[in-house]
Enzyme design. Structure first.
Site, mmCIF file in Angstrom:
data_model
loop_
_atom_site.group_PDB
_atom_site.id
_atom_site.type_symbol
_atom_site.label_atom_id
_atom_site.label_comp_id
_atom_site.label_asym_id
_atom_site.label_seq_id
_atom_site.Cartn_x
_atom_site.Cartn_y
_atom_site.Cartn_z
ATOM 1 N N ARG A 84 56.375 23.913 47.621
ATOM 2 C CA ARG A 84 56.045 24.151 46.102
ATOM 3 C C ARG A 84 54.806 23.442 45.771
ATOM 4 N NH1 ARG A 84 59.417 21.081 44.037
ATOM 5 N NH2 ARG A 84 58.069 19.322 43.230
ATOM 6 N N TYR A 87 48.219 43.083 25.980
ATOM 7 C CA TYR A 87 49.313 43.881 26.648
ATOM 8 C C TYR A 87 50.677 43.222 26.101
ATOM 9 C CZ TYR A 87 52.724 43.226 30.574
ATOM 10 O OH TYR A 87 53.707 43.274 31.601
ATOM 11 N N ASP A 91 41.661 38.027 30.490
ATOM 12 C CA ASP A 91 42.554 38.567 31.394
ATOM 13 C C ASP A 91 41.881 39.605 32.318
ATOM 14 O OD1 ASP A 91 44.422 40.491 32.790
ATOM 15 O OD2 ASP A 91 45.824 39.974 31.417
ATOM 16 N N LYS A 103 48.871 44.129 40.632
ATOM 17 C CA LYS A 103 48.090 45.117 40.093
ATOM 18 C C LYS A 103 46.959 45.608 40.992
ATOM 19 C CE LYS A 103 50.404 45.298 36.380
ATOM 20 N NZ LYS A 103 51.232 44.058 36.383
#
Length: 396
Positions: free
Chosen positions: A66, A119, A191, A216
């Site tokens: 982690r 978005y 973004d 993406k």
């Protein structure tokens, strides 16, 4: 858009300090051959814990995956290199990255400016998660600098930018917004998912943080979900790394490996995405059933001049509106055969969707509601002739 302007040389980064080309960084940054075997691709370290050389003696800085994992480290170094930042951080999803960032820089009582066509998932995060926590936000048309300045409050800590926006393909002037944010003591967050670092590098234009849904274009093959942050300031990077570990929404090693593999071909894929999108735009502009085509590469796009200045090309995303309205928009989405009806974007395959009923349904009834007659395309890298034929028959 045929403009292919230079994005400049690369910032020094470890063993890639003497490398300037984007494609070279994408393949080599953070990805030296394995010292034990000589493997040219970073291994998938599918491991949770690591043997320590004595109490508190970490081997290579790894103790628990982690906190850090060698495969994720390779991805994070590559992300920093291709965005020309000082530190990259990889997360389990784009929204996990956004949440970690906002909970690092915001506290109850703070305020953030967001795009008025953000978005839907980002809007939901602000409206349904952060606002109940005490963080206020205002949707503002970021192309209007006077409106942005008017929306700034003493408690404004950040301006959140999408450029191009999803799904209306709006363009914001990153350099001008950076100056506006910094003069108010706020951060500029961009973004960069739609453009990718191949077409646009916001940190070079004054942004403080770049966010990505690596699901993406960076991943590029519709087979991985992930997110990323890249920062220009090392101290902010340390704070984000603390929250990344403390909150735990990290990218797993296999997801990191898939994303890293996708980045290697980002440059050649984006060239094809853009070339195909430009051909589709040419067809849609002439089509009698289409009332408007939204694409920053078009000379009549309101943000075209800024897009030419800060992007290498117009990108692979295209939106258009239909004369017959919502029902026809839905029918077109359902009639395509090669364009797959589905959410997400940026993969090698072409996708079509109705934002109002799909990706942006969460914005219905809000100031960010999208037009009902809007169709969004994620243009893939198939043969452009086949894509054009599919859209022609769907529009007939």
């Amino acid at each position: 858009m045929t403009h292919r302007g230079s994005q400049g040389g690369a910032a020094p980064l470890r063993d890639t300090a003497d490398i300037a080309g984007f494609e070279t960084l994408a393949i080599h940054a953070g990805q030296e051959p394995d010292p034990t075997t000589g493997a040219v691709v970073p291994p998938i370290y599918q491991v949770s814990t690591y043997k320590q050389d004595g109490v508190g003696g970490l081997r290579g800085g790894y103790e628990y995956s982690r906190s850090a994992n060698p495969t994720r480290t390779a991805l994070e170094e590559c992300l920093a290199a291709i965005e020309h930042g000082v530190r990259g951080l990889a997360f389990a999803s784009g929204l996990a990255a956004e949440d970690a960032l906002l909970r690092t820089i915001c506290k109850p009582g703070d305020h953030v400016i967001i795009p008025n066509d953000a978005y839907g998932g980002t809007y939901r995060l602000f409206a349904k998660v952060l606002q109940p926590w005490g963080v206020a936000y205002d949707p503002v048309p970021l192309g209007d600098l006077d409106a942005v300045r008017a929306a700034i409050r003493p408690e404004t800590v950040a301006i959140w930018v999408e450029t191009p926006t999803n799904p209306l393909l709006g363009i914001a002037d990153i350099a001008a917004l950076a100056q506006t944010a910094h003069s108010a003591g706020a951060l500029l967050i961009v973004d960069n998912t739609f453009a990718s670092p191949y077409l646009q590098r916001p940190l070079e234009l004054g942004a403080d943080v770049v966010a990505h849904s690596t699901t993406k274009y960076l991943g590029g093959h519709s087979d991985v979900v992930g997110g990323a942050l890249v920062v220009a300031d090392a101290e902010l990077g340390e704070r984000l790394a603390f929250h990344q570990n403390a909150m735990g929404a990290i990218a797993g090693p296999f997801d990191a490996w898939l994303t890293l593999r996708g980045i290697k071909t980002l440059g050649v894929r984006m060239d094809r995405h853009c070339a195909n999108a430009e051909k589709i735009v040419e067809m849609l502009v002439r089509h009698p059933k289409v009332t408007q085509v939204l694409y920053p590469g078009l000379p009549d796009h309101p943000g075209h001049e800024i897009a030419v200045k800060q992007m290498k090309a117009g990108g692979g995303m295209v939106s258009f509106r239909l004369r017959a309205g919502e029902d026809e928009a839905v029918r077109v989405c359902e009639r395509t055969k090669l364009f797959t009806l589905g959410e997400s974007l940026g993969g090698v395959e072409s996708l079509i969707e109705h934002p109002g009923r799909m990706t942006h349904a969460s914005a219905a009834g809000s100031p960010l509601e999208v037009p009902a007659d809007l169709v969004r395309l994620s243009v893939g890298i198939e043969d452009a002739v086949d894509l054009l034929a599919d859209l022609e028959q769907a529009l007939t």
